[in-house]
Design a protein around this motif. Structure first.
Motif, PDB file in Angstrom:
ATOM      1  N   PHE A 165       0.826  -1.203   0.000  1.00 15.87           N
ATOM      2  CA  PHE A 165       0.000   0.000   0.000  1.00 15.87           C
ATOM      3  C   PHE A 165       0.864   1.259   0.000  1.00 15.87           C
ATOM      4  O   PHE A 165       0.490   2.277  -0.584  1.00 15.87           O
ATOM      5  CB  PHE A 165      -0.945   0.016   1.204  1.00 15.87           C
ATOM      6  N   GLY A 166       2.045   1.179   0.644  1.00 17.99           N
ATOM      7  CA  GLY A 166       2.953   2.315   0.623  1.00 17.99           C
ATOM      8  C   GLY A 166       3.448   2.617  -0.785  1.00 17.99           C
ATOM      9  O   GLY A 166       3.496   3.775  -1.210  1.00 17.99           O
ATOM     10  N   ILE A 167       3.806   1.561  -1.529  1.00 15.88           N
ATOM     11  CA  ILE A 167       4.264   1.743  -2.917  1.00 15.88           C
ATOM     12  C   ILE A 167       3.112   2.223  -3.790  1.00 15.88           C
ATOM     13  O   ILE A 167       3.283   3.083  -4.660  1.00 15.88           O
ATOM     14  CB  ILE A 167       4.866   0.437  -3.468  1.00 15.88           C
ATOM     15  N   TYR A 168       1.918   1.675  -3.541  1.00 14.94           N
ATOM     16  CA  TYR A 168       0.733   2.125  -4.285  1.00 14.94           C
ATOM     17  C   TYR A 168       0.511   3.624  -4.089  1.00 14.94           C
ATOM     18  O   TYR A 168       0.303   4.373  -5.048  1.00 14.94           O
ATOM     19  CB  TYR A 168      -0.487   1.342  -3.813  1.00 14.94           C
ATOM     20  N   GLY A 169       0.575   4.057  -2.834  1.00 17.37           N
ATOM     21  CA  GLY A 169       0.384   5.481  -2.553  1.00 17.37           C
ATOM     22  C   GLY A 169       1.461   6.341  -3.182  1.00 17.37           C
ATOM     23  O   GLY A 169       1.190   7.445  -3.670  1.00 17.37           O
ATOM     24  N   LEU A 170       2.681   5.829  -3.185  1.00 16.24           N
ATOM     25  CA  LEU A 170       3.794   6.563  -3.778  1.00 16.24           C
ATOM     26  C   LEU A 170       3.579   6.764  -5.277  1.00 16.24           C
ATOM     27  O   LEU A 170       3.783   7.860  -5.814  1.00 16.24           O
ATOM     28  CB  LEU A 170       5.098   5.808  -3.525  1.00 16.24           C
ATOM     29  N   ILE A 171       3.151   5.706  -5.959  1.00 11.75           N
ATOM     30  CA  ILE A 171       2.917   5.803  -7.405  1.00 11.75           C
ATOM     31  C   ILE A 171       1.754   6.741  -7.699  1.00 11.75           C
ATOM     32  O   ILE A 171       1.838   7.616  -8.577  1.00 11.75           O
ATOM     33  CB  ILE A 171       2.651   4.406  -8.003  1.00 11.75           C
ATOM     34  N   ARG A 172       0.662   6.571  -6.934  1.00 14.89           N
ATOM     35  CA  ARG A 172      -0.510   7.407  -7.188  1.00 14.89           C
ATOM     36  C   ARG A 172      -0.247   8.874  -6.852  1.00 14.89           C
ATOM     37  O   ARG A 172      -0.868   9.771  -7.425  1.00 14.89           O
ATOM     38  CB  ARG A 172      -1.709   6.881  -6.398  1.00 14.89           C
ATOM     39  N   LYS A 173       0.701   9.115  -5.935  1.00 14.19           N
ATOM     40  CA  LYS A 173       1.078  10.494  -5.623  1.00 14.19           C
ATOM     41  C   LYS A 173       1.713  11.164  -6.830  1.00 14.19           C
ATOM     42  O   LYS A 173       1.569  12.365  -7.052  1.00 14.19           O
ATOM     43  CB  LYS A 173       2.050  10.505  -4.433  1.00 14.19           C
TER      44      LYS A 173
END
Length: 291
Positions: A165-173
């Motif tokens: 979820f951290g990587i997901y948030g990073l990409i979506r940011k």
């Protein structure tokens, strides 16, 4: 001129955020209704029903122009494919863990997640942390280390959820796309794989009893609605307020795990939680000082 949102907008944001985290908080109760359905089947249905829900949502918001614009950007599509892979991993690990009786581990993962995101900001985005924030990250690392030493292995479910979820948030940011459009493109990319998987299972699309099929279909609502509510809240609330609210869901999940599902909060887990809660308290204090 004040940067605070207008009271009416802040109220809308508050109730939208509460709605999102309440839905995420009761997600284990929903998933337990699907006991007996393999986690990969639940995931495949969740993806396909999410596509339908988001299509209806975008049609209602008249957002097809944004979808067409997103589909014409190869770099954005590549980023959304990467984020789709990350959220698929996250959904699968979470679903499997709940159905397998590891609900406490999912709660721990989402308590770790905010501090993992902070660490990603430092390592990948060049952000700087204050001393208090470094202390917060160190306390979270200590909590993970306590579990690793006691069990002789890393808490893979918790770390898998936090990292995915951290990587997901990073990409979506980094992806210049709104929540509804991004979710539609992500699930659209995943839909063919989900459909092929379901066709290849013994139950197919319609082999489950009607109550089970209805429950599987509700997975689309349980996915799209809280993300939409979260997007509304994120645009109307200060980051510090939203940051505090995000602890609602893992707290609810922890209470459900112990009081409803009968999982045991053993000494090692309790020690890990205490370290991570202390880290979150320190991090929250640092945000308030910055504000």
């Amino acid at each position: 001129m004040s940067s605070r949102p207008a009271p009416s907008q802040a109220r809308i944001g508050f109730f939208a955020g509460m709605g999102a985290y309440l839905i995420w908080g009761v997600m284990p109760l929903y998933l337990r209704l699907l006991h007996g359905v393999p986690a990969q089947d639940v995931l495949a249905h969740r993806i396909l029903w999410s596509v339908l829900v988001v299509v209806l949502l975008i049609a209602g918001l008249r957002g097809w122009d944004k979808v067409v614009a997103a589909l014409r950007q190869p770099r954005l599509l590549l980023m959304l494919f990467a984020s789709a892979v990350c959220i698929t991993v996250n959904w699968f690990v979470y679903t499997w863990a709940v159905l397998a009786g590891h609900v406490i581990d999912t709660s721990l993962g989402y308590f770790i997640n905010p501090l993992v995101s902070v660490l990603f900001g430092v390592v990948l985005l060049g952000e700087r942390l204050s001393r208090l924030q470094w202390v917060a990250v160190a306390l979270a690392a200590l909590g993970v280390a306590v579990l690793a030493v006691e069990r002789g292995a890393l808490p893979l479910v918790s770390l898998g959820l936090a990292l995915s979820f951290g990587i997901y948030g990073l990409i979506r940011k980094q992806a210049a796309v709104d929540a509804a459009t991004g979710l539609f493109v992500e699930t659209l990319m995943l839909a063919p794989f989900a459909a092929v998987w379901i066709v290849g299972t013994p139950h197919g699309f319609t082999g489950w009893p009607a109550p089970t099929l209805i429950t599987l279909a509700l997975g689309g609502v349980a996915t799209a609605v809280p993300l939409l509510l979260f997007g509304i809240a994120a645009r109307r609330l200060p980051l510090s307020t939203l940051g505090l609210m995000q602890y609602m869901a893992p707290t609810m999940v922890l209470v459900e795990a112990v009081l409803i599902f009968g999982e045991v909060l053993d000494p090692a887990r309790l020690a890990a939680f205490c370290c991570i809660w202390a880290g979150l308290a320190v991090y929250t204090l640092s945000l308030r000082r910055t504000a």
